[in-house]
Design an enzyme around this catalytic site. Structure first.
Site, PDB file in Angstrom:
ATOM      1  N   ASP A 185       4.409-140.386  14.929  1.00  0.00           N
ATOM      2  CA  ASP A 185       5.791-140.704  14.540  1.00  0.00           C
ATOM      3  C   ASP A 185       5.685-141.678  13.372  1.00  0.00           C
ATOM      4  O   ASP A 185       4.813-142.557  13.375  1.00  0.00           O
ATOM      5  CB  ASP A 185       6.532-141.350  15.730  1.00  0.00           C
ATOM      6  CG  ASP A 185       8.044-141.292  15.584  1.00  0.00           C
ATOM      7  OD1 ASP A 185       8.543-141.829  14.562  1.00  0.00           O
ATOM      8  OD2 ASP A 185       8.721-140.741  16.465  1.00  0.00           O
ATOM      9  N   SER A 236      18.648-126.225  17.157  1.00  0.00           N
ATOM     10  CA  SER A 236      19.949-126.747  17.563  1.00  0.00           C
ATOM     11  C   SER A 236      20.963-125.619  17.652  1.00  0.00           C
ATOM     12  O   SER A 236      20.880-124.622  16.905  1.00  0.00           O
ATOM     13  CB  SER A 236      20.411-127.748  16.500  1.00  0.00           C
ATOM     14  OG  SER A 236      21.771-128.075  16.678  1.00  0.00           O
ATOM     15  N   TYR A 241      21.508-130.646   7.150  1.00  0.00           N
ATOM     16  CA  TYR A 241      20.746-130.811   8.402  1.00  0.00           C
ATOM     17  C   TYR A 241      20.658-129.467   9.140  1.00  0.00           C
ATOM     18  O   TYR A 241      19.572-129.008   9.510  1.00  0.00           O
ATOM     19  CB  TYR A 241      21.398-131.875   9.299  1.00  0.00           C
ATOM     20  CG  TYR A 241      20.918-131.794  10.736  1.00  0.00           C
ATOM     21  CD1 TYR A 241      19.631-132.213  11.082  1.00  0.00           C
ATOM     22  CD2 TYR A 241      21.720-131.245  11.741  1.00  0.00           C
ATOM     23  CE1 TYR A 241      19.165-132.097  12.383  1.00  0.00           C
ATOM     24  CE2 TYR A 241      21.269-131.126  13.048  1.00  0.00           C
ATOM     25  CZ  TYR A 241      19.990-131.549  13.363  1.00  0.00           C
ATOM     26  OH  TYR A 241      19.531-131.420  14.651  1.00  0.00           O
ATOM     27  N   LYS A 297      17.396-126.606  10.089  1.00  0.00           N
ATOM     28  CA  LYS A 297      17.038-125.993  11.376  1.00  0.00           C
ATOM     29  C   LYS A 297      17.005-124.480  11.246  1.00  0.00           C
ATOM     30  O   LYS A 297      16.078-123.816  11.707  1.00  0.00           O
ATOM     31  CB  LYS A 297      18.054-126.400  12.453  1.00  0.00           C
ATOM     32  CG  LYS A 297      18.022-127.870  12.814  1.00  0.00           C
ATOM     33  CD  LYS A 297      16.711-128.261  13.456  1.00  0.00           C
ATOM     34  CE  LYS A 297      16.615-129.753  13.700  1.00  0.00           C
ATOM     35  NZ  LYS A 297      15.237-130.204  13.969  1.00  0.00           N
TER      36      LYS A 297
HETATM   37  P1  NAD Z   1      15.258-139.123  16.936  1.00  0.00           P
HETATM   38  O1  NAD Z   1      15.618-139.525  15.569  1.00  0.00           O
HETATM   39  O2  NAD Z   1      15.476-140.095  18.041  1.00  0.00           O
HETATM   40  O3  NAD Z   1      13.722-138.654  16.985  1.00  0.00           O
HETATM   41  C1  NAD Z   1      13.091-138.052  15.870  1.00  0.00           C
HETATM   42  C2  NAD Z   1      11.807-138.836  15.631  1.00  0.00           C
HETATM   43  O4  NAD Z   1      11.119-138.280  14.519  1.00  0.00           O
HETATM   44  C3  NAD Z   1      12.062-140.306  15.294  1.00  0.00           C
HETATM   45  O5  NAD Z   1      11.262-141.111  16.161  1.00  0.00           O
HETATM   46  C4  NAD Z   1      11.644-140.453  13.832  1.00  0.00           C
HETATM   47  O6  NAD Z   1      11.110-141.728  13.573  1.00  0.00           O
HETATM   48  C5  NAD Z   1      10.619-139.328  13.705  1.00  0.00           C
HETATM   49  N1  NAD Z   1      10.450-138.770  12.366  1.00  0.00           N
HETATM   50  C6  NAD Z   1      11.406-138.331  11.503  1.00  0.00           C
HETATM   51  N2  NAD Z   1      10.846-137.831  10.388  1.00  0.00           N
HETATM   52  C7  NAD Z   1       9.494-137.938  10.563  1.00  0.00           C
HETATM   53  C8  NAD Z   1       8.366-137.586   9.782  1.00  0.00           C
HETATM   54  N3  NAD Z   1       8.493-137.017   8.567  1.00  0.00           N
HETATM   55  N4  NAD Z   1       7.128-137.834  10.263  1.00  0.00           N
HETATM   56  C9  NAD Z   1       6.967-138.407  11.480  1.00  0.00           C
HETATM   57  N5  NAD Z   1       7.986-138.774  12.263  1.00  0.00           N
HETATM   58  C10 NAD Z   1       9.243-138.529  11.811  1.00  0.00           C
HETATM   59  O7  NAD Z   1      16.013-137.752  17.268  1.00  0.00           O
HETATM   60  P2  NAD Z   1      16.141-136.943  18.627  1.00  0.00           P
HETATM   61  O8  NAD Z   1      17.558-136.981  19.032  1.00  0.00           O
HETATM   62  O9  NAD Z   1      15.095-137.350  19.576  1.00  0.00           O
HETATM   63  O10 NAD Z   1      15.858-135.478  18.086  1.00  0.00           O
HETATM   64  C11 NAD Z   1      14.583-134.879  18.149  1.00  0.00           C
HETATM   65  C12 NAD Z   1      14.635-133.525  17.469  1.00  0.00           C
HETATM   66  O11 NAD Z   1      15.629-132.724  18.111  1.00  0.00           O
HETATM   67  C13 NAD Z   1      15.036-133.569  15.990  1.00  0.00           C
HETATM   68  O12 NAD Z   1      14.309-132.588  15.298  1.00  0.00           O
HETATM   69  C14 NAD Z   1      16.505-133.225  16.017  1.00  0.00           C
HETATM   70  O13 NAD Z   1      16.943-132.668  14.814  1.00  0.00           O
HETATM   71  C15 NAD Z   1      16.557-132.217  17.147  1.00  0.00           C
HETATM   72  N6  NAD Z   1      17.879-132.102  17.768  1.00  0.00           N
HETATM   73  C16 NAD Z   1      18.497-133.223  18.253  1.00  0.00           C
HETATM   74  C17 NAD Z   1      19.768-133.127  18.810  1.00  0.00           C
HETATM   75  C18 NAD Z   1      20.471-134.357  19.329  1.00  0.00           C
HETATM   76  O14 NAD Z   1      21.677-134.301  19.576  1.00  0.00           O
HETATM   77  N7  NAD Z   1      19.811-135.484  19.543  1.00  0.00           N
HETATM   78  C19 NAD Z   1      20.408-131.878  18.880  1.00  0.00           C
HETATM   79  C20 NAD Z   1      19.734-130.747  18.396  1.00  0.00           C
HETATM   80  C21 NAD Z   1      18.467-130.873  17.835  1.00  0.00           C
HETATM   81  C1  UD1 Z   2      26.832-132.845  16.168  1.00  0.00           C
HETATM   82  C2  UD1 Z   2      26.479-132.135  14.890  1.00  0.00           C
HETATM   83  C3  UD1 Z   2      25.414-131.099  15.174  1.00  0.00           C
HETATM   84  C4  UD1 Z   2      24.220-131.725  15.857  1.00  0.00           C
HETATM   85  C5  UD1 Z   2      24.714-132.435  17.118  1.00  0.00           C
HETATM   86  C6  UD1 Z   2      23.600-133.145  17.826  1.00  0.00           C
HETATM   87  C7  UD1 Z   2      28.472-132.216  13.441  1.00  0.00           C
HETATM   88  C8  UD1 Z   2      29.549-131.408  12.795  1.00  0.00           C
HETATM   89  N1  UD1 Z   2      27.646-131.533  14.276  1.00  0.00           N
HETATM   90  O1  UD1 Z   2      27.349-131.896  17.083  1.00  0.00           O
HETATM   91  O2  UD1 Z   2      24.994-130.482  13.975  1.00  0.00           O
HETATM   92  O3  UD1 Z   2      23.250-130.746  16.200  1.00  0.00           O
HETATM   93  O4  UD1 Z   2      25.698-133.395  16.762  1.00  0.00           O
HETATM   94  O5  UD1 Z   2      23.147-134.228  17.084  1.00  0.00           O
HETATM   95  O6  UD1 Z   2      28.340-133.408  13.223  1.00  0.00           O
HETATM   96  N2  UD1 Z   2      33.828-136.727  18.714  1.00  0.00           N
HETATM   97  C9  UD1 Z   2      34.919-137.563  18.724  1.00  0.00           C
HETATM   98  N3  UD1 Z   2      34.744-138.867  18.346  1.00  0.00           N
HETATM   99  C10 UD1 Z   2      33.533-139.376  17.981  1.00  0.00           C
HETATM  100  C11 UD1 Z   2      32.405-138.508  17.982  1.00  0.00           C
HETATM  101  C12 UD1 Z   2      32.592-137.183  18.336  1.00  0.00           C
HETATM  102  O7  UD1 Z   2      36.023-137.145  19.058  1.00  0.00           O
HETATM  103  O8  UD1 Z   2      33.444-140.572  17.634  1.00  0.00           O
HETATM  104  C13 UD1 Z   2      34.003-135.322  19.149  1.00  0.00           C
HETATM  105  C14 UD1 Z   2      33.640-134.276  18.110  1.00  0.00           C
HETATM  106  O9  UD1 Z   2      34.739-133.976  17.303  1.00  0.00           O
HETATM  107  C15 UD1 Z   2      33.181-133.102  19.014  1.00  0.00           C
HETATM  108  C16 UD1 Z   2      32.588-133.800  20.240  1.00  0.00           C
HETATM  109  O10 UD1 Z   2      33.135-135.131  20.242  1.00  0.00           O
HETATM  110  O11 UD1 Z   2      34.300-132.363  19.439  1.00  0.00           O
HETATM  111  C17 UD1 Z   2      31.063-133.899  20.202  1.00  0.00           C
HETATM  112  O12 UD1 Z   2      30.667-134.490  18.960  1.00  0.00           O
HETATM  113  P1  UD1 Z   2      29.153-134.892  18.656  1.00  0.00           P
HETATM  114  O13 UD1 Z   2      28.612-135.688  19.789  1.00  0.00           O
HETATM  115  O14 UD1 Z   2      29.116-135.494  17.290  1.00  0.00           O
HETATM  116  O15 UD1 Z   2      28.377-133.504  18.691  1.00  0.00           O
HETATM  117  P2  UD1 Z   2      28.669-132.147  17.841  1.00  0.00           P
HETATM  118  O16 UD1 Z   2      29.746-132.312  16.868  1.00  0.00           O
HETATM  119  O17 UD1 Z   2      28.775-131.048  18.842  1.00  0.00           O
END
Ligand code: NAD
Ligand code: UD1
Length: 336
Positions: A31, A124, A149, A153
């Site tokens: 990381d 995602s 973003y 993906k």
């Molecule tokens: P996060 O930011 O907590 O974890 C990602 C980690 O990757 C971090 O610790 C960051 O320091 C590290 N990182 C970023 N770029 C790097 C690089 N170039 N080299 C080495 N380390 C690097 O995010 P998360 O919520 O744990 O998400 C993990 C993965 O899941 C991500 O790829 C994210 O896009 C994907 N994802 C997350 C969600 C969500 O809602 N959290 C939803 C869909 C997909």
């Molecule tokens: C968002 C991202 C998505 C990403 C996902 C996980 C956008 C458009 N999409 O999804 O690409 O993969 O996060 O990281 O940003 N909401 C409120 N108030 C807030 C925050 C959110 O009303 O302060 C609502 C949003 O409008 C939505 C729901 O809560 O209806 C969930 O939002 P959020 O947690 O940001 O997730 P996504 O929008 O589904």
């Protein structure tokens, strides 16, 4: 198996390390700590009773990756590392493409040079765009991503599928996460956003802890029963276990496989707020704001394929998600 976990210090990575340890898997973390803190790894060690080797290395650092792959023989990689803030990706598209796509291309190249051709990738539900079918199966066509973003993906999925098509020694599992929330029930590890949270649950917990005065609800005129957006929230521990289950697909040489990781149940913003208030006995003040650009009305999964092929099914419901998110925030009001 011996597994390289990229981005292991982050939110989902740290929870996955705990579940991998419980399943008897050996892990090594890389990381660059750009969005995390090494304290999460200390807490993982505390929860699992074992230290996990950690390298502060970037996925774009070919030399660094080579060095690690020479020191360890990995059976598979779980690739979490990447940037994930939707709004920031619109401001800094180059940085997102370079980090997420550049980093993954370098990782794949170094992996194949060392004969490790098994990878589980964090994708995602955003790749479905405004979904053509609800509940969303893996057969649902991909849609238009409104931000860089989401594009990274979607593009990385295509890149990996092409790599696998050209060389069938690769096994590639694309996991499409729905909305990960909650925290480990111990409250020792959890989500640690920088600045103002973009996502709903961390915003709610920051209102609960008194850091923010009220929640803004983005739109109440969607075509849903209460007018607010519907999502498939999934407890991060269930999501983490989905990665342990996905290793089975690698073991049976799946080629390229795609799985939704969701519960199959959609909840509206107001339903989540009400559940949080009820479970934790805390009032969450909110006001209705305009819709957020790029948001869709409804998004939830059909998780049947994951259950059938991986034997994986989410165990936790909305109550546990709200309870554990609050337990983490309450114990760690300023994160790690
Ligand atoms: P996060 O930011 O907590 O974890 C990602 C980690 O990757 C971090 O610790 C960051 O320091 C590290 N990182 C970023 N770029 C790097 C690089 N170039 N080299 C080495 N380390 C690097 O995010 P998360 O919520 O744990 O998400 C993990 C993965 O899941 C991500 O790829 C994210 O896009 C994907 N994802 C997350 C969600 C969500 O809602 N959290 C939803 C869909 C997909
Ligand atoms: C968002 C991202 C998505 C990403 C996902 C996980 C956008 C458009 N999409 O999804 O690409 O993969 O996060 O990281 O940003 N909401 C409120 N108030 C807030 C925050 C959110 O009303 O302060 C609502 C949003 O409008 C939505 C729901 O809560 O209806 C969930 O939002 P959020 O947690 O940001 O997730 P996504 O929008 O589904």
């Amino acid at each position: 198996m011996k597994i390289l976990v990229t981005g292991g210090a982050g939110f989902i990575g740290s929870h996955t390390l705990v579940e991998l340890a419980a399943a008897g898997q050996e892990t090594v973390v890389i990381d660059n700590l750009c969005n995390s803190n090494r304290k999460s790894l200390e807490r993982v060690a505390e929860l699992t009773g074992r230290e996990i080797p950690f390298y502060e290395v970037d996925t774009r650092d070919r030399e660094g990756l080579n060095h690690i792959m020479e020191a360890h023989r990995f059976d598979a990689c779980i690739h979490f590392a990447g940037l994930k803030a939707v709004g920031e990706s619109v401001e800094k598209p180059w940085e997102y493409y370079e980090n997420n796509i550049g980093g993954t291309l370098t990782l794949l190249d170094v992996m194949r040079q060392h004969g490790c051709k098994n990878i589980i990738f964090s994708s995602s539900a955003t790749v479905y765009g405004n979904p053509a079918i609800i509940p969303i199966t893996e057969e649902c066509p991909k849609g238009h991503c409104t931000n860089p973003y989401g594009q990274t993906k979607s593009m990385l999925e295509e890149i990996m599928m092409d790599v696998q098509k050209a060389d069938n020694e690769w096994n590639i599992v694309l996991l499409r996460y729905f909305n990960p929330v909650g925290a480990h029930p111990s409250g020792r590890i959890g989500e640690n956003p920088n600045g103002i949270p973009n996502n709903l649950m961390p915003y709610v917990t920051q209102v609960a802890v008194g850091k923010r005065p009220e929640l803004g609800v983005f739109g109440n005129d969607y075509p849903t029963p209460d007018g607010t957006g519907i999502r498939d929230y999934i407890h991060v521990v269930d999501l983490a276990r989905g990665h342990v289950a996905a290793l089975q697909a690698i073991e049976r040489h799946c080629g390229c496989a795609i799985y939704n990781l969701g519960t199959g149940q959609g909840y509206s913003v107001l339903q989540l707020v009400k559940a949080f208030e009820k479970v934790n006995g805390i009032k969450i003040p909110y006001s209705i704001k305009p819709r957020r650009a790029g948001d869709i009305a409804t998004c939830y999964s059909d998780p049947a394929k994951s259950e059938k092929e991986l034997g994986w099914k989410a165990q936790y419901g909305l109550e546990e998600m709200c309870r554990d998110a609050w337990n983490w925030q309450r114990q760690n009001p300023n994160g790690y």
